[in-house]
Scaffold this active site. Sequence first.
Site, short mmCIF file in Angstrom:
data_model
loop_
_atom_site.label_atom_id
_atom_site.label_comp_id
_atom_site.label_asym_id
_atom_site.label_seq_id
_atom_site.Cartn_x
_atom_site.Cartn_y
_atom_site.Cartn_z
NE ARG A 221 8.81 -8.32 5.58
CZ ARG A 221 8.90 -6.98 5.54
NH1 ARG A 221 8.66 -6.32 4.44
NH2 ARG A 221 9.21 -6.32 6.63
NE ARG B 264 -5.19 2.88 11.50
CZ ARG B 264 -4.50 2.31 10.52
NH1 ARG B 264 -5.05 1.40 9.75
NH2 ARG B 264 -3.24 2.63 10.32
CE LYS C 108 -2.81 0.50 3.51
NZ LYS C 108 -2.66 1.82 4.19
NE ARG D 259 1.02 -6.97 10.74
CZ ARG D 259 2.04 -6.85 9.88
NH1 ARG D 259 2.97 -7.77 9.81
NH2 ARG D 259 2.12 -5.80 9.10
NE ARG E 257 10.63 -6.69 12.00
CZ ARG E 257 9.70 -5.92 11.44
NH1 ARG E 257 9.69 -5.72 10.14
NH2 ARG E 257 8.76 -5.37 12.19
#
Length: 216
Positions: free
Chosen positions: A127, A88, A13, A170, A159
């Site tokens: 990642r 939001r 985004k 999430r 991470r």
Amino acid sequence: MRLVLVGPPGAGKGTQAQYIASNLSIPKISTGDIFRANVSGGTDLGKLAKTYMDRGDLVPDEVTIAMVRDRLSEDDAQDGFLLDGFPRNVAQAEILRDMLKDWSQALDLVLELVVDDDEVVRRLAGRRTCSQCGRIWHVEFDDKKDDKCDACGGALFQRDDDKEETVRHRLEVYQEQTAPLVSYYADEGILVGVDATGPVEEVTQRAMDAIRPYMG
Ligand SMILES: [Zn+2]
């Protein structure tokens, strides 16, 4: 063109916001940038926000809204803007609508970047971050076969934010918060979905094709 961009984590985004805004010659206004500008500029709202952030609390809606209002009243935003990170939820969307109405303005379009959950997991959970220089590599896209950084030789690690279960969580939180917002804008007749899979330039192209019919 007054535009809002929504999309799940991992949809690219931030990158798309930048490209689309620059293609349309309008400012990209992200809540992250607004916060940083207010805090580093030492504005009253920035100082207020900082008291919450320093305590580890969420900055209240009123403070965020006041910052957005200030930013949208600046000169460069009078002929259009791309909002990223606001609204939001439906309550914020209604406040934004009223705010714009006060200025005889209205949103032209809400662009939703659409990526399926498995693709987001594939992007984020692949990642690996270098423990020495902080560079990010991708096991698949960078064809990483070892766990060493190509730039500095440092050890790579995953991470916590990028762990599959965290990513899935999430995504759930995002869906929960955003689904009502997306249907609110669908009801207003200004929602357009754009397939956000594939190369960055192709996604930008698709977004621009989707935006064109709404340009005044
Ligand atoms: Zn490194």
